[in-house]
Design an enzyme around this catalytic site. Structure first.
Site, PDB file in Angstrom:
ATOM      1  N   GLY A 119      72.552  22.568  67.259  1.00  0.00           N
ATOM      2  CA  GLY A 119      71.727  22.405  66.067  1.00  0.00           C
ATOM      3  C   GLY A 119      70.271  22.778  66.290  1.00  0.00           C
ATOM      4  N   GLU A 120      69.810  22.600  67.512  1.00  0.00           N
ATOM      5  CA  GLU A 120      68.395  22.868  67.801  1.00  0.00           C
ATOM      6  C   GLU A 120      68.218  24.049  68.742  1.00  0.00           C
ATOM      7  OE1 GLU A 120      66.244  18.752  68.049  1.00  0.00           O
ATOM      8  OE2 GLU A 120      68.378  18.475  68.381  1.00  0.00           O
ATOM      9  N   GLY A 142      67.502  16.384  57.745  1.00  0.00           N
ATOM     10  CA  GLY A 142      66.791  15.428  58.583  1.00  0.00           C
ATOM     11  C   GLY A 142      65.747  16.113  59.435  1.00  0.00           C
ATOM     12  N   THR A 191      74.852  19.375  58.791  1.00  0.00           N
ATOM     13  CA  THR A 191      75.253  20.183  59.937  1.00  0.00           C
ATOM     14  C   THR A 191      76.737  20.518  59.954  1.00  0.00           C
ATOM     15  OG1 THR A 191      75.481  18.104  61.091  1.00  0.00           O
ATOM     16  CG2 THR A 191      73.454  19.313  61.462  1.00  0.00           C
ATOM     17  N   ASN A 238      83.681  24.585  65.226  1.00  0.00           N
ATOM     18  CA  ASN A 238      83.905  25.288  63.965  1.00  0.00           C
ATOM     19  C   ASN A 238      82.924  26.461  63.866  1.00  0.00           C
ATOM     20  OD1 ASN A 238      83.742  26.169  61.243  1.00  0.00           O
ATOM     21  ND2 ASN A 238      84.520  24.204  60.530  1.00  0.00           N
ATOM     22  N   THR A 261      80.552  26.435  60.577  1.00  0.00           N
ATOM     23  CA  THR A 261      79.403  25.526  60.507  1.00  0.00           C
ATOM     24  C   THR A 261      78.415  25.803  61.651  1.00  0.00           C
ATOM     25  OG1 THR A 261      80.671  23.844  61.678  1.00  0.00           O
ATOM     26  CG2 THR A 261      80.634  23.697  59.279  1.00  0.00           C
ATOM     27  N   LYS A 266      78.253  21.693  73.830  1.00  0.00           N
ATOM     28  CA  LYS A 266      76.861  21.611  74.281  1.00  0.00           C
ATOM     29  C   LYS A 266      75.897  21.198  73.170  1.00  0.00           C
ATOM     30  CE  LYS A 266      76.593  24.589  78.351  1.00  0.00           C
ATOM     31  NZ  LYS A 266      76.067  25.870  78.867  1.00  0.00           N
TER      32      LYS A 266
END
Lengths: 338, 763
Positions: B728-729, B245, B474, B655, B658, B725
């Site tokens: 991903g970015e 995405g 993700t 995790n 990931t 928190k």
């Protein structure tokens, strides 16, 4: 993509007949209604983009049995046109006697493409000019003769600085052809009246006023082999590009030397990524003949190679870059251990 | 444990394999365009070859002559659709430019016709045969193009409320012992997720099912319903897997309602698979930005004045902006801060979210400037950050909920071998290659949004979690399964997770790195509701106190069990006491500080994200530090980045496997952003030139040789129940600056414009 007929050619005669039968007089090869399919890595791509619209495809892969041999005999080399890039690149004897050939192939495209693409198809690869590849641009002299050139004042970072005309600045994209032209290779062409041989240097045509005519090959002719005489163990292919793999050259140099103790008996220099056709820098080579090699000479040779270069808005850097690439390739060739 | 599955540290879950690993590697995962349709027709788009002007006429005879063509839809015969407002104005759309409405063209590659045919091939061929005559007018392409208009973001973008400032910047800068003024540029970029921007629409009576890769199924469902003028309950969006995405699927694009309306008109399912190059113009992108940074400091490195001015490109129609000054004005201690964000309107499609939308361009500027300042002051760049580290953000004085910036710098510096660096530029080399080491801070706001979940538990421990979350690659399935297993005390393999379907309980947009924090907090809450019911069944006289909530597990002893004397609940006994076979609970969770309309908004497709600097009495960010090695070839000036080391602290790591993958991907993308990625624009016609994956450069394997990810243990109980928190970015933010800082170290040359190309190097 538009509908097309598909035909498998089982022998060379059938192939050239199928390709020649549909040929109309004065039609450039690239617009011929029947096109040969080998690895397909350029043709299918351009058909999807609607740039090439052949009515028929002649699959010549069945000819591979006779046309894909890699032969080192006497002091020469013969490469079948349907040999896969990957197979030639990994051939131990070619790596040993013709490093410039092995490396030009290894540094080209990606592993997947090299597994599919053939030598003959590779030298016939068409330009990556974005405006040529986008049919929504009317003005492309290569696609629509006389329509103008969108690249001339457009985004032209990847475009050529040598062999350009006021009609076209599209870069010849390949790598292997520089090795061939540097080594004075011959190309064997099979047509309806048999085979003929000509210098590889005569295959490609600079754009001039007819950028739509890219080679001297006629409809109904196929490249069947390449040959090189002599061994060129002191040879390198140096390629500068934006990323480490799967990327076209911003500038490359194929260099082959016959040198002893730093003195150059004979030199061959070809340039890639900077010219509209596989480019031989003969005047630059002449400066090396019989000379003791040093960095100053390398610089003069590099300057001579780009003496005629003409940059545009985004690609002028290729002139300075190309000179450094030539100089460095010469240094590498002189100092390489063979 | 392996590098890919790091040993969990304190406050980390287990690095279990991905829930969806097997279906993905075996090709059985069904993406939107894999969904079988009953007798579909195929759509192919025709997009505009001009960026501004109007269509004079279409020549459709040739196209209509292609066998199998069913219909060609243009503005002259298109179904009428209602407008949708921009998401930031309370709507759903990523752009308010609605194609097929009139002859007017607003940007390059706008949808101008949809060809529908019996096969994909026929539709594509006919689309190639559509002839269009235009009257083109000269468009404004980008910054410096004639005809652009610039204005402050404040007042035109509802989500950009204030230019942050504090103290007296002008006075402090004027008086500063050391001053730096520098300008930075970032390019246009496109997401290019692997999965193309496909849409399939199928009607059953009045009900519409949309198969489309989306990062927000509730947003898309409500948005399409609004455009079609039908009840949102009649629309269902399904996408169990999304092929990437990066923000490109966060807001509704115009294509979906168009395809839905044509499918309704033809009374037939329609499948649209646009091409890669069409993806450059029918969705959003990261717009180019310009920055000016002014830093004033004392000789000993203390920042006394900071000003950040940013300008961003947007479309004529929409005032999109990312406004990253909200972060850059708050990252370091500084008493006098000023900022200004402006929007420059050009004849372009509306830009949109792209991974770390504000932080990537704005931190490139700030973290480059910090390195320049360090050089100016002759202070180690790590130490300069330490000198200006802070526990409270300077604008409002609010404390960070937790802040491990310097711990990250120290861990990453150690792993990288920063101490061995020779600080002088051009002092390190290896053969043909000049070597440079550089570093930069990275950070990303901690955000949460209201989320619902439904959890069903069976007597044998089998558990089903339903939540309209999104697996965009993700690891969302995995962390939700882990959360439910842990909270209910059932084995992980007994948990099934259902996501990517707007018939499931609403979850927020998978954007702003909020998914794990929001969905896991909701799932935890609903699991607790189940535990409460079971608890009451076996101990009816007692109430489940907060402490007991934490300590009474099911089946197994939960990891969080505090008091070992509390025996786990016997699941079978509890079910027998209840006299039921299944216990199912639905619940709606919202973060602290979420607005009053949160739950209503959640169902109508409006995520009410809170967090970051917008919290009431505190500010929440995840932090990290990134160190890179670059090599610059003396002869070719080629730039390579053989080593990327990042250390990150982001609260609870659900995790580590990931999470590492996310952070590693971020570092690699950061490198790509610094050295490779840029969408080239032809300034004459405002069209994109390199709109394919051969010419829009991304790193290949050969470009990525060493990536090391270090995750610090961090516990933050002030952010959300999951303690997460979001990361991903986080990792692709600092890399741009770290690489330019390393190039300076290698060559002595400061580069302030991305991406860095070999022609920019003057060795």
């Amino acid at each position: 993509m538009r509908p097309f007929s598909y035909q498998r050619a089982t022998d060379p005669t059938a192939a050239v007949q199928a390709l020649g039968a549909a040929a109309a007089a004065n039609t450039p090869l690239t617009k011929a209604t029947a096109q040969p399919l080998a690895g397909g890595t350029t043709l299918i791509d351009l058909m999807k983009l609607d740039v090439m619209r052949p009515a028929g495809i002649v699959d010549i892969n069945p000819l591979a049995q006779g046309w894909s041999a890699i032969e080192l005999k006497g002091d020469g080399l013969r490469l079948g046109a349907l040999a896969k890039m990957a197979d030639v690149a990994a051939h131990a004897e070619i790596e040993r006697h013709y490093p410039v050939i092995a490396n030009s192939l290894k540094l080209a495209a990606s592993a997947q493409l090299r597994n599919m693409a053939t030598l003959g198809g590779n030298v016939m690869q068409r330009t990556r000019c974005s405006y040529f590849r986008d049919v929504t641009y009317e003005n492309c002299n290569k696609r629509n003769p006389g329509s103008g050139c969108a690249a001339m004042d457009g985004v032209n970072r990847m475009h050529a600085v040598l062999g350009v005309s006021d009609q076209c600045i599209a870069t010849y994209p390949g790598d292997f052809a520089q090795a061939l032209i540097a080594l004075d290779a011959m190309v064997e062409i099979t047509g309806r009246s048999g085979t003929r041989n000509m210098p590889f240097a005569e295959l490609h045509k600079a754009p001039g006023s007819t950028p739509d005519i890219e080679t001297t090959l006629q409809p109904g002719e196929l490249i069947s082999a390449f040959s090189v005489s002599g061994r060129w163990p002191r040879s390198v292919y140096l390629k500068a590009r934006d990323r480490q793999s799967y990327e076209f050259a911003l500038s490359s140099a194929a260099v082959a030397l016959d040198a002893q103790d730093g003195t150059v008996r004979e030199a061959r220099i070809a340039l890639g990524g900077v010219a509209t056709v596989p480019w031989r820098a003969r005047e630059a080579e002449a400066l090396l003949k019989g000379q003791k090699f040093d960095d100053g000479l390398a610089q003069r040779v590099a300057d001579a190679a780009f003496a005629e270069a003409r940059g545009r808005r985004h690609n002028s850097f290729k002139i300075a870059l190309g000179k450094r690439v030539v100089a460095r390739a010469l240094q590498q060739a002189v100092t390489m251990e063979i | 444990m392996t590098a890919a599955a790091p040993e969990p540290k304190e406050n980390m879950g287990q690095p279990v394999s991905r829930y969806d690993a097997v279906v993905k590697v075996t090709g059985r995962a069904t993406y939107a365009s894999d969904m079988p349709l009953d007798n579909p027709a195929y759509a192919f788009l025709v997009t505009s070859a001009i960026a501004k002007g109007r269509i004079d006429r279409f020549g459709l005879d040739d196209a209509r002559g292609v066998r199998g063509v069913i219909e060609i839809v243009t503005y002259e015969n298109a179904p009428k659709l209602k407008d949708s407002k921009l998401f930031s104005d309370g709507g759903y759309a990523g752009t308010t430019i609605q194609p097929l409405k009139s002859a007017e063209i607003s940007h390059d590659g706008e949808i101008i016709a949809v060809v529908v045919a019996e096969s994909y091939e026929a539709a594509r061929e006919a689309a190639n045969r559509v002839k269009v005559s235009y009257t083109a007018t000269a468009p404004s392409a980008t910054f410096d193009s004639p005809g652009t208009t610039a204005a402050a973001a404040k007042g035109q973008n509802a989500q950009f409320k204030e230019d942050a400032k504090v103290g007296d910047f002008a006075k402090a800068f004027d008086a500063a012992e050391v001053k730096l003024t520098a300008a930075y540029d970032t390019p246009t970029q496109h997401h290019n997720p692997m999965e193309l921007f496909t849409t399939s629409c199928a009607w059953m009576g009045d009900n519409l099912v949309i198969y489309e890769g989306s990062q927000y199924v509730y947003g898309l469902k409500n948005g399409v319903a609004e455009q079609l003028g039908i009840d949102a309950d009649k629309v269902r969006v399904v996408n169990p897997y999304v092929g990437g995405g990066f923000g490109s699927r966060g807001s509704m694009t115009p294509r979906t309602a168009i395809i839905a309306a044509i499918a309704r008109r033809l009374n037939r399912p329609i499948k649209l698979v646009p091409t890669r190059d069409q993806g450059f113009t029918i969705t959003t992108y990261r717009a180019e930005t310009r920055h000016e940074i002014k830093l004033g400091a004392s000789r000993d490195g203390k920042l006394v004045a900071l000003r950040h001015e940013g300008a961003e490109i947007s479309s004529r129609a929409d005032a999109y902006c990312v406004g990253g000054t909200k972060t850059t004005t708050r990252l370091y201690a500084c008493a006098n801060v000023d900022s200004l964000v402006s929007i420059v309107r050009a004849d372009r499609n509306t830009p949109g979210f792209m991974r770390s939308p504000p932080e990537v361009p704005y931190l490139f500027a700030l973290e480059s400037a910090m390195d320049e300042l360090a050089v100016k002051l002759n202070i180690d760049p790590v130490e300069l950050r330490r000198i200006n580290d802070t526990t409270n953000e300077p604008i409002g004085g609010k404390p960070y909920t937790s802040r491990a910036l310097m711990a990250c710098f120290d861990e990453a510096a150690k792993a990288f071998g920063w101490a061995q660096r020779s600080p002088q530029p051009r002092s390190m080399s290896d053969g043909d290659w000049l070597i440079g080491h550089g570093c930069a801070a990275t950070c990303y706001p901690t955000q949460m949004a209201p989320s619902a979940a439904r959890v069903r538990l069976q007597r044998d421990g089998r558990t089903r979690v339903e939540i309209a979350g999104h697996e965009i690659g993700t690891g969302a399935y995995t962390v939700i399964a882990q959360t439910a297993a842990e909270r209910l005390g059932v084995p992980l393999e007994k948990v099934a997770v259902f996501m990517g379907d707007s018939d499931l309980p609403p979850a927020p947009v998978a954007g702003g790195s909020n998914s794990t924090a929001s969905t896991c907090s909701a799932v935890m809450m609903v699991c607790d509701q189940i535990r409460q019911r079971l608890f009451k069944a076996v101990m009816p006289g007692q109430s489940l106190t907060d402490r007991a909530k934490e300590t009474v597990g099911l089946g197994q002893t939960p990891a969080t069990q505090a008091a070992k004397s509390d025996r786990p609940l016997d699941l079978e006994k509890a079910f027998d006491a209840l006299g039921v076979g299944v216990v199912e609970e639905y619940g709606e969770w919202k973060p602290e500080g979420a607005p009053l309309d949160s739950f209503r908004a959640m169902h109508s497709g409006h995520p009410r994200l809170v967090g970051g600097h917008q919290m009431k009495d505190q500010i929440a960010y995840a932090f990290g530090a990134e160190f890179v090695e670059v090599r610059v070839n003396r002869f070719t000036h080629e730039i390579r980045c053989p080593r990327l080391v990042g250390a990150f602290a982001a609260g609870r790591i659900v995790n580590p496997r990931t999470a590492r993958s996310q952070l590693m991907g971020g570092l690699i993308w950061g490198m790509s952003s610094a050295l490779l990625e840029a969408t080239e624009i032809d300034e004459r016609n405002a069209r994109y030139v390199n709109d394919n994956l051969a010419d829009y450069l991304l790193p290949v394997n050969a470009d990525v040789s060493g990536v090391e990810v270090i995750m610090l243990s961090e516990q933050d109980d002030r952010i959300n129940p999951a303690g997460v928190k979001g990361l991903g970015e986080l990792a692709n933010v600092g890399t741009n600056a770290a690489i330019c800082n390393a190039i300076h170290h290698a060559t002595g040359q400061r580069i302030r414009k991305l991406p860095v190309r070999l022609e920019n190097i003057e060795v």
